[in-house]
Design an enzyme around this catalytic site. Structure first.
Site, PDB file in Angstrom:
ATOM      1  N   CYS A  26      -1.182  -8.929   1.111  1.00  0.00           N
ATOM      2  CA  CYS A  26      -0.950 -10.148   1.866  1.00  0.00           C
ATOM      3  C   CYS A  26      -0.038  -9.887   3.050  1.00  0.00           C
ATOM      4  CB  CYS A  26      -0.288 -11.206   0.989  1.00  0.00           C
ATOM      5  SG  CYS A  26      -1.262 -11.640  -0.445  1.00  0.00           S
ATOM      6  N   GLY A  53      -4.868  -8.923   4.574  1.00  0.00           N
ATOM      7  CA  GLY A  53      -5.603  -9.778   3.652  1.00  0.00           C
ATOM      8  C   GLY A  53      -6.650 -10.575   4.390  1.00  0.00           C
ATOM      9  N   ASN A 127       4.071 -12.226  -0.697  1.00  0.00           N
ATOM     10  CA  ASN A 127       3.463 -10.897  -0.692  1.00  0.00           C
ATOM     11  C   ASN A 127       4.110 -10.107  -1.820  1.00  0.00           C
ATOM     12  OD1 ASN A 127       3.543  -8.037   1.594  1.00  0.00           O
ATOM     13  ND2 ASN A 127       2.228  -8.440  -0.142  1.00  0.00           N
ATOM     14  N   GLY A 128       3.287  -9.649  -2.758  1.00  0.00           N
ATOM     15  CA  GLY A 128       3.809  -8.892  -3.893  1.00  0.00           C
ATOM     16  C   GLY A 128       3.271  -9.465  -5.181  1.00  0.00           C
ATOM     17  N   TYR A 264      -1.478   4.081   4.433  1.00  0.00           N
ATOM     18  CA  TYR A 264      -2.703   3.288   4.528  1.00  0.00           C
ATOM     19  C   TYR A 264      -2.516   1.849   4.985  1.00  0.00           C
ATOM     20  CZ  TYR A 264      -6.857   0.698   3.150  1.00  0.00           C
ATOM     21  OH  TYR A 264      -7.940  -0.129   3.159  1.00  0.00           O
ATOM     22  N   ASP A 367      -7.250   8.909   4.530  1.00  0.00           N
ATOM     23  CA  ASP A 367      -5.855   8.678   4.135  1.00  0.00           C
ATOM     24  C   ASP A 367      -5.676   8.731   2.631  1.00  0.00           C
ATOM     25  OD1 ASP A 367      -5.972   5.679   3.079  1.00  0.00           O
ATOM     26  OD2 ASP A 367      -7.296   5.916   4.793  1.00  0.00           O
TER      27      ASP A 367
END
Ligand code: SF4
Length: 480
Positions: A26, A53, A127-128, A264, A367
């Protein structure tokens, strides 16, 4: 407090993951800028965070304490248009782009979510992933409207009778795992990071006004200057004519900024912990060339995320760089579903080799390899186009373990390297040779000490206790 939530009618977009099935998560954004069009600034900020996202996007604004939110499934450009953006007015805004890591890809889980508590209404973007979401959810007395772990955070804040700072601080103390949060409540903007600092959050200034964003590229896009990163465990609150920076939690002894961001996830033009991501990736490619040299005619990246490392590999070896794989940038994000068969089709829709690969010994740089299905198809595609040799070089170590902190990598069973040797992976992807960058090489390229980063999906050494079972859809209702 008056609250409006706008749901766009007639929209039921089919969204999914990248055709590679690679991990995404996110992006969050927040701004306090009285006199500016904060919704439009959030919209531009979300554009810069779209790569984090693509399942849903949303913006919430606060005007004199009145909250209005608009969120929907789809890309930022699909969710917002001139008409609905001009209806979002206020002096504070937060925004979110989502890839689901807990909870399904459904409208109810799009963010910023709104939670109406008995003390206040909270708009929140996360986010997480929390590692104690089950436990926190069990403590709540009222049913939640979503199946994501994020509403639990909003509910804790919305039902806490302390003033906003105290309510958020008390909530921060209860959270375990990864939480970079932006929110609006009581006519103010708040933002914080968990004590480990898994996910980034940059603080910038538009004039004197504060702007928060997952990545500095979003600050650049709206013309804000970077000031600093929020510290792990820090709470930032703005609005009502004041700003507060409160170190609520002692930062964890072992920092845990996600190393995946470096190779990445983050955009190459983002600066993370003082390091420009593009430069770090070029260094990864240079080190990879020293660790695993090979005689070849061309170095090809798997675009776009493999490009900087391929540049580094080419520079270090003197082997010419070639854009031998052409990427169709207009497919793949929106309509490709995450089922394996569709993912296979997605790879063919997305990449096409140039004629110049015929008869050449190729170094193909990516990557990372998670499931290996994309790499296998690309290798096959290159051989089908006449390549003489295909040497795969990966600018990270093998991914061997799941992420519990907000990256939807895959389960361990799906990870090609989890229980296989490098030679077995080479055989499975059909390459002439295969080599990964060492953990030491990756670490050195980030220019961050080992003690500052989470590397758990590469090492199985998690910085926190992790749940034994954390299925993404565990809060979904049972089918009738
Ligand atoms: S487990 Fe891997 S992907 Fe997850 S936070 Fe740690 S380094 Fe990042």
């Amino acid at each position: 407090m008056s609250v409006t939530e706008v749901r766009q009618l007639g929209v039921n977009r089919s969204t999914g993951t990248w055709p590679s099935g690679r991990a995404l998560m996110c992006g969050v954004f927040g701004i306090h800028a009285p006199g500016h069009d904060v919704a439009r600034l959030a919209y531009f900020g979300l554009h810069a965070l779209q790569h984090r996202g693509q399942e849903s996007a949303g913006i919430a604004v606060s005007e004199a304490g009145r909250l209005t939110a608009l969120r929907d499934l789809g890309l930022v450009t699909q969710v917002f248009d001139e008409k609905n953006l001009s209806g979002l007015r206020g002096e504070l805004a937060i925004g979110h782009t989502r890839y689901s890591t807990t909870g399904s890809n459904a409208w109810a889980n799009a963010q910023p979510l709104l939670h109406h508590g008995h003390v206040r209404t909270v708009a929140l973007g996360h986010n997480g992933n929390l590692t104690n979401a089950d436990e926190l959810r069990a403590r709540l007395t009222r049913r939640l409207g979503s199946t994501s772990d994020s509403e639990t955070v909003a509910a804790l804040i919305a039902n806490d009778e302390r003033p906003l700072e105290g309510a958020v601080a008390a909530t921060m103390e209860q959270l375990e795992g990864a939480a970079t949060i932006v929110g609006l409540a009581d006519g103010r903007l708040f933002a914080f990071r968990d004590r480990h600092g898994f996910r980034p959050l940059a603080l910038g200034r538009l004039g004197d006004d504060p702007v928060l964003a997952s990545e500095t590229c979003a600050l650049d896009l709206i013309g804000a200057t970077f000031e600093r990163e929020l510290r792990p465990g820090e709470l930032f609150v703005a609005g009502d004519g004041r700003e507060e920076e409160i170190q609520v939690l002692e930062p964890a002894e072992r920092g845990a900024l996600c190393i995946f961001e470096f190779f990445y996830l983050a955009r190459p033009d983002t600066r993370l912990a003082g390091v420009e991501i593009h430069g770090a990736r070029v260094r990864m490619g240079e080190r990879l060339a020293h660790e695993a040299p090979v005689e070849a005619d061309l170095v090809l990246p798997i675009p776009d995320s493999g490009t900087p490392a391929a540049i580094g590999f080419s520079r270090a070896t003197g082997i010419p760089f070639s854009e031998g794989l052409i990427k169709n940038r207009y497919v793949g994000r929106t309509f490709i579903q995450p089922e394996q068969t569709m993912r296979d089709l997605g790879v063919r829709m997305k990449f096409n080799p140039l004629a110049e690969v015929a008869g050449k010994r190729l170094v193909v740089v990516d990557d990372s390899i998670v499931r290996g299905s994309t790499t296998r198809q690309i290798v096959q595609m290159l051989f089908d186009s006449g390549a003489a040799e295909v040497h795969v070089r990966v600018s990270s170590p093998p991914v061997v373990s799941p992420c519990f902190y907000g990256i939807d990598l895959a389960s361990e069973d799906e990870m090609i390297a989890a229980h296989a040797t490098v030679e077995e992976v080479r055989e499975a992807i059909g390459a002439t040779s295969l080599a990964y960058l060492s953990l030491e090489g990756l670490q050195a390229a980030t220019r961050r000490p080992e003690s500052a980063l989470c590397r758990a999906c590469l090492t199985r050494d998690y910085p926190t206790p992790v749940p034994s079972y954390a299925a993404k859809l565990r809060f979904e209702p049972e089918p009738a």
